[in-house]
Design a protein around this motif. Structure first.
Motif, PDB file in Angstrom:
ATOM      1  N   TRP A  88     -23.843 -42.479  12.588  1.00 19.10           N
ATOM      2  CA  TRP A  88     -24.989 -42.589  13.479  1.00 19.10           C
ATOM      3  C   TRP A  88     -24.611 -42.116  14.876  1.00 19.10           C
ATOM      4  CZ3 TRP A  88     -23.437 -45.681  17.380  1.00 19.10           C
ATOM      5  CH2 TRP A  88     -22.504 -46.678  17.113  1.00 19.10           C
ATOM      6  N   LYS A 134     -26.038 -42.793  19.018  1.00 21.46           N
ATOM      7  CA  LYS A 134     -26.930 -43.551  19.903  1.00 21.46           C
ATOM      8  C   LYS A 134     -26.574 -43.275  21.353  1.00 21.46           C
ATOM      9  CE  LYS A 134     -27.520 -47.586  16.927  1.00 21.46           C
ATOM     10  NZ  LYS A 134     -27.421 -49.033  16.826  1.00 21.46           N
ATOM     11  N   CYS A 168     -33.258 -42.155  22.540  1.00 26.92           N
ATOM     12  CA  CYS A 168     -33.351 -41.761  21.132  1.00 26.92           C
ATOM     13  C   CYS A 168     -32.094 -42.209  20.410  1.00 26.92           C
ATOM     14  CB  CYS A 168     -33.533 -40.249  21.008  1.00 26.92           C
ATOM     15  SG  CYS A 168     -32.157 -39.281  21.643  1.00 26.92           S
ATOM     16  N   GLU A 169     -32.166 -42.156  19.089  1.00 27.88           N
ATOM     17  CA  GLU A 169     -30.997 -42.399  18.265  1.00 27.88           C
ATOM     18  C   GLU A 169     -31.171 -41.703  16.934  1.00 27.88           C
ATOM     19  OE1 GLU A 169     -31.039 -46.528  16.022  1.00 27.88           O
ATOM     20  OE2 GLU A 169     -31.312 -46.839  18.163  1.00 27.88           O
ATOM     21  N   CYS A 170     -30.059 -41.526  16.258  1.00 27.07           N
ATOM     22  CA  CYS A 170     -30.033 -40.886  14.946  1.00 27.07           C
ATOM     23  C   CYS A 170     -29.288 -41.825  14.005  1.00 27.07           C
ATOM     24  CB  CYS A 170     -29.323 -39.531  15.048  1.00 27.07           C
ATOM     25  SG  CYS A 170     -29.134 -38.700  13.467  1.00 27.07           S
ATOM     26  N   ALA A 171     -30.028 -42.498  13.121  1.00 30.30           N
ATOM     27  CA  ALA A 171     -29.430 -43.484  12.221  1.00 30.30           C
ATOM     28  C   ALA A 171     -28.715 -42.837  11.044  1.00 30.30           C
ATOM     29  CB  ALA A 171     -30.497 -44.448  11.720  1.00 30.30           C
ATOM     30  N   GLN A 172     -29.003 -41.568  10.754  1.00 22.35           N
ATOM     31  CA  GLN A 172     -28.402 -40.866   9.616  1.00 22.35           C
ATOM     32  C   GLN A 172     -27.837 -39.525  10.088  1.00 22.35           C
ATOM     33  OE1 GLN A 172     -28.200 -42.131   6.422  1.00 22.35           O
ATOM     34  NE2 GLN A 172     -29.067 -44.004   7.251  1.00 22.35           N
ATOM     35  N   GLN A 196     -31.445 -35.900  11.866  1.00 25.27           N
ATOM     36  CA  GLN A 196     -32.820 -36.044  12.336  1.00 25.27           C
ATOM     37  C   GLN A 196     -32.903 -37.277  13.220  1.00 25.27           C
ATOM     38  OE1 GLN A 196     -35.804 -35.696   9.365  1.00 25.27           O
ATOM     39  NE2 GLN A 196     -37.451 -36.229  10.752  1.00 25.27           N
ATOM     40  N   ASP A 224     -34.529 -40.480  15.003  1.00 25.73           N
ATOM     41  CA  ASP A 224     -35.470 -41.497  14.538  1.00 25.73           C
ATOM     42  C   ASP A 224     -36.804 -41.381  15.256  1.00 25.73           C
ATOM     43  OD1 ASP A 224     -33.302 -42.243  13.053  1.00 25.73           O
ATOM     44  OD2 ASP A 224     -32.993 -44.157  14.045  1.00 25.73           O
ATOM     45  N   ASN A 225     -36.798 -40.847  16.468  1.00 26.06           N
ATOM     46  CA  ASN A 225     -38.031 -40.588  17.210  1.00 26.06           C
ATOM     47  C   ASN A 225     -37.890 -39.242  17.926  1.00 26.06           C
ATOM     48  OD1 ASN A 225     -36.051 -42.243  18.791  1.00 26.06           O
ATOM     49  ND2 ASN A 225     -37.411 -41.703  20.480  1.00 26.06           N
TER      50      ASN A 225
END
Length: 109
Positions: free
Chosen positions: A8, A10, A45-49, A88, A90-91
């Motif tokens: 991830w 963040k 923003c963040e990217c969990a995957q 991708q 998350d938002n």
């Protein structure tokens, strides 16, 4: 040969330029983190995957320039030693193309 790991990315709490990316290497189960600072601020923003792509585990050491740090609906980091971090968001955020600098931290525990 190319290797990959999942994790991830963040932004640091209360920051729009400082970030951390964390991945578990499948070969060793060690956790590596890449922490740094973007040259331009971005929206929260963040990217969990996220996916980390690298050639050799030694590529995940030391301080590196992020020649291309792109945000929008996706996150894309291209480091100066051919390491890539993609995923991708998350938002979706306003599109930003910037640079960054960061360092790798390994947790062998």
């Amino acid at each position: 040969m190319s290797h990959s790991a999942t994790g991830w990315v963040k932004l640091a709490k209360n920051s729009n330029t400082k970030f951390v990316a964390c991945f578990t290497l499948p070969e060793t189960k060690h956790v590596v983190s890449f922490a740094g600072k973007l040259e331009q601020p971005i929206e929260t923003c963040e990217c969990a995957q996220a996916t980390l792509t690298y050639g050799d585990p030694k590529d995940l050491e030391g301080i590196h320039e992020v020649d291309h740090a792109d945000f929008g609906s996706y996150l894309s980091f291209a480091l100066d030693n051919s390491v890539r971090i993609n995923g991708q968001l998350d938002n979706r955020v306003t599109s930003v193309h910037t640079r960054a600098k960061g360092s790798w931290i390994a947790n062998d525990a």
